[in-house]
Scaffold this active site. Structure first.
Site, PDB file in Angstrom:
ATOM      1  N   GLY A 138       0.849  -1.190   0.000  1.00  0.00           N
ATOM      2  CA  GLY A 138       0.000   0.000   0.000  1.00  0.00           C
ATOM      3  C   GLY A 138       0.882   1.236   0.000  1.00  0.00           C
ATOM      4  N   LYS A 193       4.689  -0.951  -9.217  1.00  0.00           N
ATOM      5  CA  LYS A 193       4.649   0.529  -9.183  1.00  0.00           C
ATOM      6  C   LYS A 193       6.041   1.141  -9.046  1.00  0.00           C
ATOM      7  CE  LYS A 193       5.477   0.728  -4.753  1.00  0.00           C
ATOM      8  NZ  LYS A 193       6.566   1.362  -4.050  1.00  0.00           N
ATOM      9  N   ASN A 258      12.746   4.922  -5.154  1.00  0.00           N
ATOM     10  CA  ASN A 258      12.688   4.674  -6.595  1.00  0.00           C
ATOM     11  C   ASN A 258      12.532   5.991  -7.361  1.00  0.00           C
ATOM     12  OD1 ASN A 258      12.644   1.610  -7.088  1.00  0.00           O
ATOM     13  ND2 ASN A 258      11.265   1.871  -5.346  1.00  0.00           N
ATOM     14  N   VAL A 281      17.657   0.344  -0.615  1.00  0.00           N
ATOM     15  CA  VAL A 281      17.164  -0.464  -1.729  1.00  0.00           C
ATOM     16  C   VAL A 281      16.175   0.328  -2.605  1.00  0.00           C
ATOM     17  CG1 VAL A 281      15.243  -1.519  -0.448  1.00  0.00           C
ATOM     18  CG2 VAL A 281      16.271  -2.749  -2.341  1.00  0.00           C
TER      19      VAL A 281
HETATM   20  N1  LIG Z   1      10.904   1.939   3.092  1.00  0.00           N
HETATM   21  C1  LIG Z   1       9.665   2.018   2.694  1.00  0.00           C
HETATM   22  O1  LIG Z   1       9.065   3.102   2.687  1.00  0.00           O
HETATM   23  C2  LIG Z   1       8.952   0.793   2.264  1.00  0.00           C
HETATM   24  C3  LIG Z   1       9.635  -0.346   1.880  1.00  0.00           C
HETATM   25  N2  LIG Z   1       8.956  -1.445   1.466  1.00  0.00           N
HETATM   26  C4  LIG Z   1       9.668  -2.629   1.033  1.00  0.00           C
HETATM   27  O2  LIG Z   1      10.323  -3.210   2.152  1.00  0.00           O
HETATM   28  C5  LIG Z   1      11.456  -3.962   1.695  1.00  0.00           C
HETATM   29  C6  LIG Z   1      12.601  -3.652   2.619  1.00  0.00           C
HETATM   30  O3  LIG Z   1      12.851  -2.295   2.424  1.00  0.00           O
HETATM   31  P1  LIG Z   1      13.421  -1.257   3.466  1.00  0.00           P
HETATM   32  O4  LIG Z   1      13.276  -1.654   4.881  1.00  0.00           O
HETATM   33  O5  LIG Z   1      12.839   0.016   3.081  1.00  0.00           O
HETATM   34  O6  LIG Z   1      14.949  -1.340   3.001  1.00  0.00           O
HETATM   35  P2  LIG Z   1      16.218  -0.615   3.516  1.00  0.00           P
HETATM   36  O7  LIG Z   1      17.115  -0.410   2.376  1.00  0.00           O
HETATM   37  O8  LIG Z   1      15.827   0.557   4.391  1.00  0.00           O
HETATM   38  O9  LIG Z   1      16.839  -1.720   4.502  1.00  0.00           O
HETATM   39  C7  LIG Z   1      17.112  -3.008   4.086  1.00  0.00           C
HETATM   40  C8  LIG Z   1      17.406  -3.857   5.308  1.00  0.00           C
HETATM   41  O10 LIG Z   1      17.599  -5.202   4.898  1.00  0.00           O
HETATM   42  C9  LIG Z   1      18.814  -5.654   5.457  1.00  0.00           C
HETATM   43  N3  LIG Z   1      19.402  -6.693   4.626  1.00  0.00           N
HETATM   44  C10 LIG Z   1      19.795  -6.624   3.348  1.00  0.00           C
HETATM   45  N4  LIG Z   1      20.343  -7.793   2.973  1.00  0.00           N
HETATM   46  C11 LIG Z   1      20.273  -8.619   4.058  1.00  0.00           C
HETATM   47  C12 LIG Z   1      20.672  -9.953   4.322  1.00  0.00           C
HETATM   48  N5  LIG Z   1      21.269 -10.701   3.395  1.00  0.00           N
HETATM   49  N6  LIG Z   1      20.448 -10.448   5.544  1.00  0.00           N
HETATM   50  C13 LIG Z   1      19.875  -9.718   6.495  1.00  0.00           C
HETATM   51  N7  LIG Z   1      19.468  -8.449   6.323  1.00  0.00           N
HETATM   52  C14 LIG Z   1      19.674  -7.917   5.104  1.00  0.00           C
HETATM   53  C15 LIG Z   1      19.695  -4.430   5.545  1.00  0.00           C
HETATM   54  O11 LIG Z   1      20.746  -4.643   6.442  1.00  0.00           O
HETATM   55  C16 LIG Z   1      18.680  -3.417   6.035  1.00  0.00           C
HETATM   56  O12 LIG Z   1      18.501  -3.546   7.411  1.00  0.00           O
HETATM   57  C17 LIG Z   1      11.689  -3.542   0.226  1.00  0.00           C
HETATM   58  O13 LIG Z   1      11.273  -4.572  -0.613  1.00  0.00           O
HETATM   59  C18 LIG Z   1      10.775  -2.344   0.036  1.00  0.00           C
HETATM   60  O14 LIG Z   1      10.246  -2.292  -1.273  1.00  0.00           O
HETATM   61  C19 LIG Z   1       7.612  -1.476   1.464  1.00  0.00           C
HETATM   62  C20 LIG Z   1       6.878  -0.378   1.849  1.00  0.00           C
HETATM   63  C21 LIG Z   1       7.497   0.847   2.248  1.00  0.00           C
HETATM   64  O1  LIG Z   2       6.771   1.303  -1.359  1.00  0.00           O
HETATM   65  C1  LIG Z   2       6.962   2.388  -0.869  1.00  0.00           C
HETATM   66  C2  LIG Z   2       5.868   3.268  -0.431  1.00  0.00           C
HETATM   67  O2  LIG Z   2       4.643   2.621  -0.478  1.00  0.00           O
HETATM   68  C3  LIG Z   2       8.341   2.885  -0.717  1.00  0.00           C
HETATM   69  O3  LIG Z   2       8.817   3.194  -1.955  1.00  0.00           O
HETATM   70  P1  LIG Z   2      10.390   3.245  -2.211  1.00  0.00           P
HETATM   71  O4  LIG Z   2      10.891   1.856  -2.054  1.00  0.00           O
HETATM   72  O5  LIG Z   2      10.494   3.791  -3.598  1.00  0.00           O
HETATM   73  O6  LIG Z   2      10.953   4.180  -1.186  1.00  0.00           O
END
Ligand SMILES: NC(=O)C1=CN([C@@H]2O[C@H](COP(=O)(O)OP(=O)(O)OC[C@H]3O[C@@H](n4cnc5c(N)ncnc54)[C@H](O)[C@@H]3O)[C@@H](O)[C@H]2O)C=CC1
Ligand SMILES: O=C(CO)COP(=O)(O)O
Length: 355
Positions: A138, A193, A258, A281
């Site tokens: 979402g 998206k 992104n 990421v």
């Molecule tokens: N940040 C956001 O606003 C949102 C993110 N997401 C999704 O959540 C997922 C995670 O994203 P974020 O938390 O934002 O990423 P981030 O880039 O902030 O953090 C990634 C985390 O994963 C850990 N990580 C990476 N490789 C690893 C491994 N091999 N073993 C253990 N930990 C590992 C990193 O150390 C870090 O703690 C992504 O797919 C993103 O699309 C979904 C909704 C919102």
């Molecule tokens: O999925 C997201 C908001 O819903 C976060 O987007 P980004 O991974 O592009 O920061």
């Protein structure tokens, strides 16, 4: 609101895992969060702050961070997995010895695995074979959630217990959780998206107008839903938060990683520079590659994704991406009402169609 204290494990120490851990804790859950980085664990437990990924927001004191998977997963009823798609399977494999069939496993990851074009809930199914599997997607920018801005999300699962427990665990005064049984559609919406958020960031850097942005987002929705329907999703899902909702936020906000990668490329940076400068990421870069390959295999028309692919990987200038959109076939607005083939046939019938 949760009526009894639910035990929640969050795998991932990034911005989204940290934001979700705080929501569950604000909602009265007992929360443990796993991450690899010992120093980050120390900082979260001591300072109540994630300095690397979400530096400006306090973390609820009920969140206990740890590098020990056994401790984090012990007794957890709900496991939220917020690990980038490239590492998702390996983390699940490492966690497997402590996962139990009665646990609810929910992916929050918006990405696709290269081998087999698998979504993360499919990886969870393959690795565990458990029954209570779901996804969250979402318009959920992590920093806005951490700031307790009013936000809504979707929990999607064929399993009613999964939907209900996630609604109870996370639904609170600033976070509203809607339910869906179209897991595949919701998960694809979240992953797809990201492609268009990169394109929107690029277009913004090139000085696009509001008409252009609106066209881009609406045609992105047409393209996403066309692809998802070909993969078995329900097109109506794209009217919801995980479709149009997430598309709006990530195509409009500089808080989206992104979008920021796209903006940097629009300003003239290389892809590698843009990704390195981000330091977090941006799933869309990998997703556009996988989706273009898949679309070619199954014969789905995706001019925006293809145009972006050529800019990111073939050295086509960002300015030329618009040409793909503007000079493509004259088509149908909503093809679930007027099929594209009917428009093409009408052009052929009047002698104006060139295959
Ligand atoms: N940040 C956001 O606003 C949102 C993110 N997401 C999704 O959540 C997922 C995670 O994203 P974020 O938390 O934002 O990423 P981030 O880039 O902030 O953090 C990634 C985390 O994963 C850990 N990580 C990476 N490789 C690893 C491994 N091999 N073993 C253990 N930990 C590992 C990193 O150390 C870090 O703690 C992504 O797919 C993103 O699309 C979904 C909704 C919102
Ligand atoms: O999925 C997201 C908001 O819903 C976060 O987007 P980004 O991974 O592009 O920061």
């Amino acid at each position: 609101m949760a009526e009894q204290q639910i035990r929640v494990a969050v795998l991932g120490g990034g911005s989204f895992g940290t934001a979700l851990a705080s929501i569950a804790a604000d909602n009265g859950a007992q929360v443990r969060q796993w991450m690899r980085d010992e120093a980050l664990v120390e900082q979260i437990n001591r300072e109540r702050r994630n300095g690397r990924y979400l530096p400006n927001y306090p973390i609820n004191p009920a969140v206990q961070a740890s590098t020990d998977l056994a401790t984090v997963l012990h007794d957890a009823e709900l496991v939220l997995i917020a690990i980038p798609s490239k590492a998702f399977r390996s983390v699940v494999q490492t966690a497997k010895p402590w996962l139990k069939p009665e646990q609810i496993l929910v992916s929050t990851t918006k990405g696709i695995e290269q081998d087999g074009f698998l979504l993360m809930s499919q990886v969870l199914e393959q690795e565990t074979g458990f029954a209570h599997i779901g996804v969250i997607a979402g318009p959920n920018l992590a920093s806005e959630i951490a700031d307790k801005q009013l936000t809504a999300t979707v929990i999607a699962s064929a399993d009613a217990l999964t939907r209900t427990r996630v609604q109870q665990a996370l639904g609170c005064r600033y976070f509203r959780v809607y339910a869906s049984n179209d897991r595949h559609g919701v998960e694809l919406g979240g992953a797809l998206k990201n492609i268009y958020a990169i394109a929107a960031g690029m277009a913004a850097a090139l000085g696009m107008g509001e008409n252009t942005r609106s066209m881009l987002m609406t045609r992105a929705l047409a393209e996403m839903s066309r692809f998802a329907v070909a993969q078995g999703a329900n097109p109506m899902t794209f009217l919801g938060l995980a479709g149009v909702g997430d598309l709006i936020v990530t195509c409009s906000s500089n808080l989206s990683r992104n979008y920021r990668v796209g903006f940097a490329i629009g300003e003239g940076r290389t892809l590698d520079d843009a990704v390195e400068a981000l330091g977090q990421v941006a799933e869309g870069v990998n997703t556009v590659r996988l989706v273009c390959t898949r679309a070619a295999e199954i014969g789905v028309y995706m001019p925006l994704a293809e145009g972006l692919y050529h800019v990111l990987f073939d050295g086509v200038p960002p300015q030329d991406m618009a040409k793909t959109l503007m000079m493509g076939e004259q088509s149908s607005d909503v093809e679930f009402i007027l099929p594209r083939e009917d428009v093409q046939q009408a052009h052929r019938d009047t002698g104006g169609w060139h295959d």
